[in-house]
Design an enzyme around this catalytic site. Structure first.
Site, PDB file in Angstrom:
ATOM      1  N   ALA A  71       0.729  -1.574   0.143  1.00 43.89           N
ATOM      2  CA  ALA A  71       0.061  -0.226   0.052  1.00 43.89           C
ATOM      3  C   ALA A  71       1.327   0.961   0.100  1.00 43.89           C
ATOM      4  CB  ALA A  71      -1.177   0.388   1.459  1.00 43.89           C
ATOM      5  N   GLY A 116       0.620  -5.373   0.972  1.00 44.57           N
ATOM      6  CA  GLY A 116      -0.735  -4.883  -0.054  1.00 44.57           C
ATOM      7  C   GLY A 116      -0.378  -5.696  -1.377  1.00 44.57           C
ATOM      8  N   GLU A 119      -0.737  -9.188  -1.119  1.00 47.35           N
ATOM      9  CA  GLU A 119      -2.081  -9.922  -0.540  1.00 47.35           C
ATOM     10  C   GLU A 119      -2.748  -9.019  -1.275  1.00 47.35           C
ATOM     11  OE1 GLU A 119      -1.683  -6.434   2.775  1.00 47.35           O
ATOM     12  OE2 GLU A 119      -2.535  -8.162   4.146  1.00 47.35           O
ATOM     13  N   GLU A 139       4.449  -5.040   7.303  1.00 45.36           N
ATOM     14  CA  GLU A 139       3.711  -4.148   7.952  1.00 45.36           C
ATOM     15  C   GLU A 139       3.972  -4.124   9.828  1.00 45.36           C
ATOM     16  OE1 GLU A 139       2.669  -6.937   5.523  1.00 45.36           O
ATOM     17  OE2 GLU A 139       0.751  -5.725   4.517  1.00 45.36           O
TER      18      GLU A 139
HETATM   19  N1  CO8 Z   1       4.789   3.204  -1.305  1.00 42.84           N
HETATM   20  C1  CO8 Z   1       5.275   4.108  -1.114  1.00 42.84           C
HETATM   21  N2  CO8 Z   1       6.121   4.447  -1.638  1.00 42.84           N
HETATM   22  C2  CO8 Z   1       7.205   3.452  -2.087  1.00 42.84           C
HETATM   23  C3  CO8 Z   1       6.683   2.392  -1.387  1.00 42.84           C
HETATM   24  C4  CO8 Z   1       5.376   2.146  -0.641  1.00 42.84           C
HETATM   25  N3  CO8 Z   1       4.471   1.095  -0.048  1.00 42.84           N
HETATM   26  N4  CO8 Z   1       7.528   1.176  -1.353  1.00 42.84           N
HETATM   27  C5  CO8 Z   1       8.191   1.812  -2.263  1.00 42.84           C
HETATM   28  N5  CO8 Z   1       8.136   3.029  -2.619  1.00 42.84           N
HETATM   29  C6  CO8 Z   1       8.735   4.319  -3.009  1.00 42.84           C
HETATM   30  C7  CO8 Z   1       9.979   5.040  -2.380  1.00 42.84           C
HETATM   31  O1  CO8 Z   1       9.328   5.640  -1.505  1.00 42.84           O
HETATM   32  C8  CO8 Z   1      11.028   5.284  -3.172  1.00 42.84           C
HETATM   33  O2  CO8 Z   1      10.557   6.731  -3.539  1.00 42.84           O
HETATM   34  P1  CO8 Z   1      11.738   8.036  -4.003  1.00 42.84           P
HETATM   35  O3  CO8 Z   1      12.282   6.985  -4.793  1.00 42.84           O
HETATM   36  O4  CO8 Z   1      11.148   9.251  -4.080  1.00 42.84           O
HETATM   37  O5  CO8 Z   1      12.244   8.636  -2.949  1.00 42.84           O
HETATM   38  C9  CO8 Z   1      10.890   4.489  -4.275  1.00 42.84           C
HETATM   39  O6  CO8 Z   1      10.059   4.134  -4.955  1.00 42.84           O
HETATM   40  C10 CO8 Z   1      11.521   3.531  -4.459  1.00 42.84           C
HETATM   41  O7  CO8 Z   1      11.934   2.512  -3.154  1.00 42.84           O
HETATM   42  P2  CO8 Z   1      13.672   2.151  -2.921  1.00 42.84           P
HETATM   43  O8  CO8 Z   1      14.678   3.587  -2.812  1.00 42.84           O
HETATM   44  O9  CO8 Z   1      13.113   2.506  -1.313  1.00 42.84           O
HETATM   45  O10 CO8 Z   1      13.402   1.296  -3.158  1.00 42.84           O
HETATM   46  P3  CO8 Z   1      14.888   0.649  -3.128  1.00 42.84           P
HETATM   47  O11 CO8 Z   1      14.991  -0.876  -3.293  1.00 42.84           O
HETATM   48  O12 CO8 Z   1      15.947   0.828  -1.238  1.00 42.84           O
HETATM   49  O13 CO8 Z   1      14.052  -0.985  -1.205  1.00 42.84           O
HETATM   50  C11 CO8 Z   1      12.161  -1.291  -1.128  1.00 42.84           C
HETATM   51  C12 CO8 Z   1      12.921  -1.685  -2.453  1.00 42.84           C
HETATM   52  C13 CO8 Z   1      13.060  -3.176  -0.151  1.00 42.84           C
HETATM   53  C14 CO8 Z   1      10.833  -2.463  -1.387  1.00 42.84           C
HETATM   54  C15 CO8 Z   1      11.710  -0.600  -0.223  1.00 42.84           C
HETATM   55  O14 CO8 Z   1      11.186   0.157  -1.326  1.00 42.84           O
HETATM   56  C16 CO8 Z   1      10.271  -0.808   0.884  1.00 42.84           C
HETATM   57  O15 CO8 Z   1      10.621  -1.251   1.722  1.00 42.84           O
HETATM   58  N6  CO8 Z   1       9.101  -0.538   0.369  1.00 42.84           N
HETATM   59  C17 CO8 Z   1       8.495  -0.456   1.631  1.00 42.84           C
HETATM   60  C18 CO8 Z   1       7.703  -1.981   1.801  1.00 42.84           C
HETATM   61  C19 CO8 Z   1       6.414  -1.869   2.581  1.00 42.84           C
HETATM   62  O16 CO8 Z   1       6.929  -1.512   3.740  1.00 42.84           O
HETATM   63  N7  CO8 Z   1       5.544  -2.573   1.675  1.00 42.84           N
HETATM   64  C20 CO8 Z   1       4.292  -2.511   3.399  1.00 42.84           C
HETATM   65  C21 CO8 Z   1       3.302  -1.391   2.949  1.00 42.84           C
HETATM   66  S1  CO8 Z   1       1.817  -1.561   4.022  1.00 42.84           S
HETATM   67  C22 CO8 Z   1       0.596  -2.344   3.095  1.00 42.84           C
HETATM   68  O17 CO8 Z   1       0.743  -2.278   2.576  1.00 42.84           O
HETATM   69  C23 CO8 Z   1      -0.673  -2.341   4.167  1.00 42.84           C
HETATM   70  C24 CO8 Z   1      -1.721  -2.959   3.721  1.00 42.84           C
HETATM   71  C25 CO8 Z   1      -2.423  -2.672   4.727  1.00 42.84           C
HETATM   72  C26 CO8 Z   1      -3.860  -2.296   2.853  1.00 42.84           C
HETATM   73  C27 CO8 Z   1      -4.546  -1.887   2.576  1.00 42.84           C
HETATM   74  C28 CO8 Z   1      -5.543  -1.867   1.254  1.00 42.84           C
HETATM   75  C29 CO8 Z   1      -4.196  -1.990   0.391  1.00 42.84           C
END
Ligand code: CO8
Length: 266
Positions: A71, A116, A119, A139
């Site tokens: 998400a 998400g 999921e 999460e």
């Molecule tokens: N949301 C928003 N932006 C994101 C997300 C995300 N989930 N994941 C990555 N991005 C963005 C980063 O902020 C970054 O943006 P910018 O270049 O502007 O700084 C860009 O994508 C590239 O990401 P990274 O620089 O972090 O890339 P890396 O290669 O260093 O890392 C990862 C990749 C490991 C995937 C890392 O981006 C990460 O950990 N992302 C978050 C993963 C996460 O925690 N996901 C769970 C989110 S919570 C959730 O899903 C709750 C579900 C409930 C859903 C309810 C209905 C939908």
């Protein structure tokens, strides 16, 4: 067949009997914003309305790094429980649309499928993945719990013990481990092989009765998580329904006449 752009960040392309839904928000690793979720909802409504022609759906993420990285975390900052409920309900609505789509949906994972994103893949009928993929429910690392079916569908697919371990640790697993866990149905060396493999599966599905495939999906979805007795009743209802269809008469007769069946178009 519909061919349209439902929103800038989600595309729906119908190519013969295969529909391809593409999440195209690579700068945020295809994170599920409200707009993306609304557009996914609209795309699956459109596919379901075109059910007669579509025999299978591929759900893919653009950009080569992620299926969906979860998400949209940037939309969570400073938000309270009402926003949490709104996001979760919207996510669950998308999952219900995918489950209500009569044609099987294959999540084609090439890269991150996290939170998400995992999921969303779990709401599909099958997950195929490249070797360059990673799966997890991170999460709790954000102070959240899974909100889009992770506590419900993940334990059904990988078993409760593995689901607990993944949800409590938030650790990521690679494709090989995901295959062993039963999460990924098939692995591929790269994206081209993945998409070709998914299309081959849909071609096999398309040889079968569309009514029977849709009824089988309906029963599988409806029976999931129900007690055995209730689930068996749902199967009996579906099996009975088969016996009233032209496709059943054609399929059985064609077998006995040693010819290829000519099924309905759905
Ligand atoms: N949301 C928003 N932006 C994101 C997300 C995300 N989930 N994941 C990555 N991005 C963005 C980063 O902020 C970054 O943006 P910018 O270049 O502007 O700084 C860009 O994508 C590239 O990401 P990274 O620089 O972090 O890339 P890396 O290669 O260093 O890392 C990862 C990749 C490991 C995937 C890392 O981006 C990460 O950990 N992302 C978050 C993963 C996460 O925690 N996901 C769970 C989110 S919570 C959730 O899903 C709750 C579900 C409930 C859903 C309810 C209905 C939908």
């Amino acid at each position: 067949a519909p061919e349209s752009e439902t929103a800038p960040e989600v595309r729906l392309d119908v190519d013969g009997d295969v529909a391809v839904v593409t999440i195209d928000r690579p700068r945020a690793l295809n994170a599920l914003s409200g707009d993306v979720l609304e557009a996914l909802d609209a795309a699956f409504v459109q596919i379901t309305d075109a059910a007669a022609s579509v025999r299978g759906v591929l759900l893919v993420g653009e950009g080569g790094r992620a299926f969906v990285a979860g998400a949209d975390i940037s939309a969570m900052q400073g938000r309270g429980p009402e926003e949490g409920e709104r996001m979760a309900r919207l996510g669950h609505r998308v999952a219900e649309r995918i489950e209500a789509c009569p044609a099987p949906v294959i999540a084609c994972v090439d890269g991150f499928a996290l939170g998400g994103g995992l999921e969303l893949a779990l709401a599909c009928d099958l997950i195929y993945a490249t070797d360059a993929s990673a799966f997890g429910q991170p999460e709790v690392r954000l102070g959240l719990i899974p909100g889009f079916g992770g506590t419900v569908r993940l334990p059904r697919v990988v078993g409760p013990a593995r689901a607990r371990e993944l949800i409590y640790t938030g650790r990521r697993i690679d494709t090989e481990e995901a295959v062993r866990a039963g999460l990924v149905a098939r692995r591929f060396p790269d994206r081209d092989a993945l998409l070709a493999g998914a299309r081959e599966t849909i071609a096999l599905i398309a040889q079968n009765s569309p009514v029977a495939v849709a009824d089988a999906k309906h029963v599988l979805v409806a029976a999931a998580g129900r007690p055995t007795g209730e689930a068996v009743e749902l199967e009996i209802d579906g099996f009975m329904h088969s016996f009233g269809t032209d496709d059943m008469r054609e399929g059985v007769t064609a077998f006995l006449e040693k010819r290829t069946p000519g099924f309905s178009r759905g």
